[in-house]
Design a protein around this motif. Structure first.
Motif, PDB file in Angstrom:
ATOM      1  N   PHE A  51       0.801  -1.222   0.000  1.00 37.73           N
ATOM      2  CA  PHE A  51       0.000   0.000   0.000  1.00 37.73           C
ATOM      3  C   PHE A  51       0.838   1.277   0.000  1.00 37.73           C
ATOM      4  CE2 PHE A  51      -2.697  -3.260   2.004  1.00 37.73           C
ATOM      5  CZ  PHE A  51      -3.762  -3.238   1.116  1.00 37.73           C
ATOM      6  N   GLY A  52       2.156   1.130  -0.081  1.00 37.20           N
ATOM      7  CA  GLY A  52       2.984   2.313  -0.232  1.00 37.20           C
ATOM      8  C   GLY A  52       3.304   3.004   1.068  1.00 37.20           C
ATOM      9  N   ILE A  53       3.935   4.145   0.906  1.00 38.68           N
ATOM     10  CA  ILE A  53       4.455   4.883   2.046  1.00 38.68           C
ATOM     11  C   ILE A  53       3.334   5.358   2.968  1.00 38.68           C
ATOM     12  CG2 ILE A  53       4.479   7.166   0.965  1.00 38.68           C
ATOM     13  CD1 ILE A  53       7.375   5.711   2.989  1.00 38.68           C
ATOM     14  N   ARG A  54       2.125   5.509   2.376  1.00 36.50           N
ATOM     15  CA  ARG A  54       0.999   5.945   3.190  1.00 36.50           C
ATOM     16  C   ARG A  54       0.713   4.948   4.316  1.00 36.50           C
ATOM     17  NH1 ARG A  54      -3.184   9.543   2.935  1.00 36.50           N
ATOM     18  NH2 ARG A  54      -4.971   8.859   4.174  1.00 36.50           N
ATOM     19  N   ALA A  55       0.906   3.662   4.015  1.00 33.59           N
ATOM     20  CA  ALA A  55       0.694   2.636   5.031  1.00 33.59           C
ATOM     21  C   ALA A  55       1.629   2.861   6.212  1.00 33.59           C
ATOM     22  CB  ALA A  55       0.935   1.246   4.434  1.00 33.59           C
ATOM     23  N   PHE A  56       2.871   3.192   5.874  1.00 31.47           N
ATOM     24  CA  PHE A  56       3.842   3.440   6.926  1.00 31.47           C
ATOM     25  C   PHE A  56       3.434   4.634   7.780  1.00 31.47           C
ATOM     26  CE2 PHE A  56       7.735   5.487   8.462  1.00 31.47           C
ATOM     27  CZ  PHE A  56       8.217   4.454   9.248  1.00 31.47           C
ATOM     28  N   LEU A  57       2.925   5.686   7.101  1.00 26.81           N
ATOM     29  CA  LEU A  57       2.493   6.877   7.836  1.00 26.81           C
ATOM     30  C   LEU A  57       1.340   6.552   8.787  1.00 26.81           C
ATOM     31  CD1 LEU A  57       2.578   9.838   5.294  1.00 26.81           C
ATOM     32  CD2 LEU A  57       3.992   9.478   7.338  1.00 26.81           C
TER      33      LEU A  57
END
Lengths: 366, 450
Positions: A51-57
């Motif tokens: 899900f990309g960097i947004r998942a990390f955020l």
């Protein structure tokens, strides 16, 4: 009498005097919590990959919300030393984030983390005192408060943007299953064409069982799509003996057997096993030490209850997925289960005195 | 050989048995000994000597104060220089006799004229055991002759020698098995003769492979004696757990091993029984393990009972200068007692002395209960320590009693395994004492009313 003593008196001052035992196992609450966090790393990695960097955020903000709540409530409201370094608030925040869809606004992630600790844990008196799983309490509150945000699923692998504007929404396998099952025309049509409901879902979403296992093309919450990553983490915890298979095993078996009986074929049962948050819930929520029963029998009953209610909600309820609620409902029964599932006490049953010869014969025959 | 056996529950603490390869060293005689009149369970012994009286090594210094009691012998030849209350290893100060050794005096030698003890009638064997002042040397110090006199109608068919030595750090039983296997087996035969028991087991944890081999080569199959290896697990040497593991019998709560036809005895007690019967040798020496980072020469030592711990440590070479002493434990780390005064003497039940540095004495901070259930898994008695602890903290003693508090055997598995560092067994010991004291008070009040 000691003047001509050959052996000078040892004068030892400030010796520590306490009751036995004088040694303790190296395992601490903090070490357990950080090890569970460690076990979630593959799941987090897959979430970010999918899900990309947004998942990390989202994970980061949820953790921040949890840690902030823990710190704020402990230092300002309860006025006790803060325990944010023990890893339990970090774990709650991470687990909550892994149950959230990637498209939710970031502030909801932070708020969810805060709610998890504030209303899920500290309100009961802190670590070890809560009845319900804090991460699931927060998820239930978020789902009730922002149902649209909580039910918007993005197709994984499409862009690693922080913004969700260009993203493509998709249905989760369970969501589609619910939709089809509710639509009697569709069910009749499928029955006529001879295609099974699972085949239809796989065709529509362009996925198969191995995708469900790896979690590459599946819509869903951050951490629940890749079963392989979850199994990897769970395997580590099993080896380290922080969890055991009594409750998760009972939950999997109940869901699989129940779905098999309901759907009539192995594909259908397998689909229920691999879909949704069952793996994450079974390995990381059902095994939560604080909110699960103590004895092996109690754990099995707990797992059975979680599995049965999950299936009931999935098949007959209004929501497509029931893992979160099933665990919360069964959490409420834990004190009752604990009351009736006691370990066998040594020396309570009146023993038969077997003759030693009979004993020996038995031993020999083994 | 038999397959290893075990019980359910228990823990696997680190063995820390660094002195298991150190042969038993006989220490020089101490200049003075402090002999407690209460070195055993039961009535204290009665001393009929006056101050300044001369006593000879092996002479009875104090006679048994009742049936459940044991005599105390002079462990050096010399002069009585003091009577009074001295520090007892269990904490309180209790009456003791101090003897100053006469350095010129000759000690009688007991081992000169051996007799074949096994040919003696049981009553004579029993008398010799009683006269030698033998008590359980594993730590409980229950008078051995009482153990060997089961109530009428109780049939003892099995004697188990406890060589499990499941406590970490301790190696004195292990060394005794390795160096004196004949004595241990002989002691077992004598005890079996007194009790008319048909089966004898020498139970040894399977981490002491060498001891199992050595003893196995000595045992006499025809006599009904076997070496029983045990799975290495704490508290494998706990009496109830040992009986369960070896015979499969479960001692009911509130009952004694004799109720299931078993007598359990430490291997070193059996060796002492052999000496007592064959040589009429009184119990005056003890094999003690000295270990810990603070001592210069850790090892296993044969020392006269009554030697103060300070003298004992100095005789072995003393403490290291550069490692400050932080904790002294009498016994093993799981159930031993922490000392605050090194003038405390070694008593009959002392099996080890641990001199620990700050690092070894480190305990983890208390961080609450996670309900992880590790204490429940560990409890060999099938109790739920976390629930008992909560009930005791809420002062709900009656409910705690219903949950089996009084069955607790103080093994400490719960407190060892607790990740929250909670003092569980410590709390239980206090609560049990309170409940038992209350019961006594109630019974006394009832008697008064009558």
């Amino acid at each position: 009498m000691s003047e001509n003593n050959e052996y000078p008196q040892i004068t030892a001052k400030n010796l520590i005097v306490n009751n036995s035992p004088h040694i303790q196992s190296p395992v601490t609450i903090s070490s357990i919590m950080w090890e569970v966090n460690l076990a979630l790393l593959p799941v987090i990695a897959m979430a970010v990959y999918n899900f990309g960097i947004r998942a990390f955020l989202i994970i980061l903000l949820s953790v921040l919300g949890s840690v902030f709540a823990e710190y704020f409530i402990q230092t300002n409201l309860r006025r006790i030393p803060t325990t944010i370094s023990d890893g339990s608030a970090v774990l709650t925040g991470t687990l909550l984030a892994l149950c959230l869809p990637v498209a939710i606004p970031l502030w909801i992630a932070f708020l969810g983390g805060f709610i998890a600790i504030a209303l899920g844990k500290q309100v009961y008196g802190g670590l070890g005192q809560n009845i319900f799983n804090p991460a699931h309490v927060a998820r239930a509150i978020l789902l009730a408060s922002w149902p649209v945000y909580m039910n918007t699923w993005l197709k994984p692998g499409l862009g690693t943007n922080i913004s969700t504007v260009d993203a493509v929404t998709t249905a989760t396998p369970l969501g589609l299953l619910k939709e089809v099952a509710k639509n009697s025309d569709k069910v009749a049509e499928l029955a006529k064409s001879g295609q099974s409901i699972i085949q239809y879902i796989f065709e529509t979403l362009n996925i198969n069982f191995s995708d469900m296992l790896l979690g590459l093309k599946i819509g869903g919450s951050l951490g629940e799509t890749s079963k392989l990553a979850i199994i990897l983490g769970a395997f580590y915890l099993l080896i380290r003996k922080h969890i055991n298979l009594y409750a998760p095993g009972a939950m999997f078996a109940t869901v699989f057997v129940g779905a098999y009986i309901y759907g009539g074929d192995a594909d259908y049962a397998m689909f229920h096993l691999l879909a949704g948050g069952l793996f994450l819930g079974a390995f990381f929520m059902v095994t939560d030490m604080v909110t699960s029963p103590i004895t092996p029998l109690g754990k099995m009953i707990f797992g059975f209850g979680c599995g049965a209610i999950t299936l009931l909600i999935r098949l007959k309820g209004g929501y497509p997925e029931g893992v979160c609620y099933s665990i919360l409902i069964m959490n409420a029964f834990v004190p009752l289960i604990d009351k009736f599932c006691k370990p066998r006490r040594f020396g309570v049953v009146k023993p038969k005195v077997e003759s030693v010869e009979a004993q020996k014969d038995k031993g020999a025959s083994k | 050989m038999l397959a290893p056996k075990t019980f359910s529950g228990g823990i696997h603490p680190p063995a820390m048995k660094k002195t298991s390869s150190k042969a038993i060293v006989k220490l020089p005689l101490p200049d003075k000994v402090v002999l407690h009149l209460s070195q055993h369970i039961g009535a204290p012994a009665k001393c009929n000597f006056q101050i300044n009286d001369k006593v000879i090594y092996g002479q009875i210094l104090a006679e048994a104060g009742g049936f459940v009691s044991a005599p105390v012998h002079a462990t050096v030849s010399g002069r009585i220089i003091a009577f009074g209350n001295f520090k007892h290893p269990l904490g309180q100060s209790t009456p003791a006799v101090v003897i100053e050794r006469d350095k010129e005096a000759q000690e009688p030698i007991y081992t000169e004229k051996p007799i074949k003890g096994i040919s003696l009638p049981p009553a004579e064997i029993m008398k010799r055991i009683k006269d030698a002042g033998i008590v359980g040397l594993g730590g409980a110090a229950f008078p051995t002759h009482v153990k060997l006199s089961p109530p009428a109608g109780v049939v003892i068919d099995t004697v188990i020698l406890n060589g499990a030595e499941c406590e970490p750090c301790l190696t004195s039983d292990h060394r005794t098995l390795l160096e004196q296997p004949e004595k241990v087996v002989d002691g077992l035969k004598l005890v079996m003769k007194v009790l008319n028991a048909k089966r004898g087991y020498i139970a040894i944890e399977d981490n002491k492979e060498d001891a199992i081999q050595v003893v196995d080569s000595v045992v006499n199959e025809a006599f009904g004696i076997d070496v029983q290896p045990l799975v290495t697990k704490y508290p494998q040497g706990g009496e109830k757990q040992l009986i369960k593991a070896v015979t499969g019998r479960e001692v009911p709560n509130g009952k004694l091993p004799s109720d299931v036809g078993v007598v359990v005895m430490n291997v070193t007690t059996a060796a002492a029984v052999s000496d007592a019967v064959n040589y009429c040798m009184p119990l005056t020496e003890k094999t003690v393990t000295l270990a810990g980072e603070c001592v210069k020469n850790p090892g296993n030592y044969r020392v006269r009972i009554g030697t103060t711990i300070s003298d004992f440590i100095q005789m072995t070479g003393g403490l290291k200068e550069d490692v400050p002493l932080k904790k002294v434990i009498l016994g093993g780390p799981m159930m031993g007692f922490a000392l605050y005064d090194l003038n405390t003497p070694i008593i009959k039940g002392t099996s080890g002395i641990l001199c620990w540095s700050e690092k070894e004495a480190q305990m983890k901070p208390r961080t609450g209960c996670l309900r992880c259930g590790k204490c429940v898994e560990a409890c060999p008695m099938g109790l739920e320590p976390l629930i008992l602890d909560a009930l005791i903290n809420a002062k709900r003693f009656e409910e705690a009693e219903k949950e089996g508090l009084l069955n607790c055997v103080n093994c400490g598995c719960c407190a060892y395994s607790c990740p929250g560092g909670n003092p569980l067994v410590q709390n239980f010991i206090v609560a049990k004492n309170k409940i038992l004291a209350d019961k006594k008070k109630q019974a006394a009040a009832k008697d008064n009313k009558k």
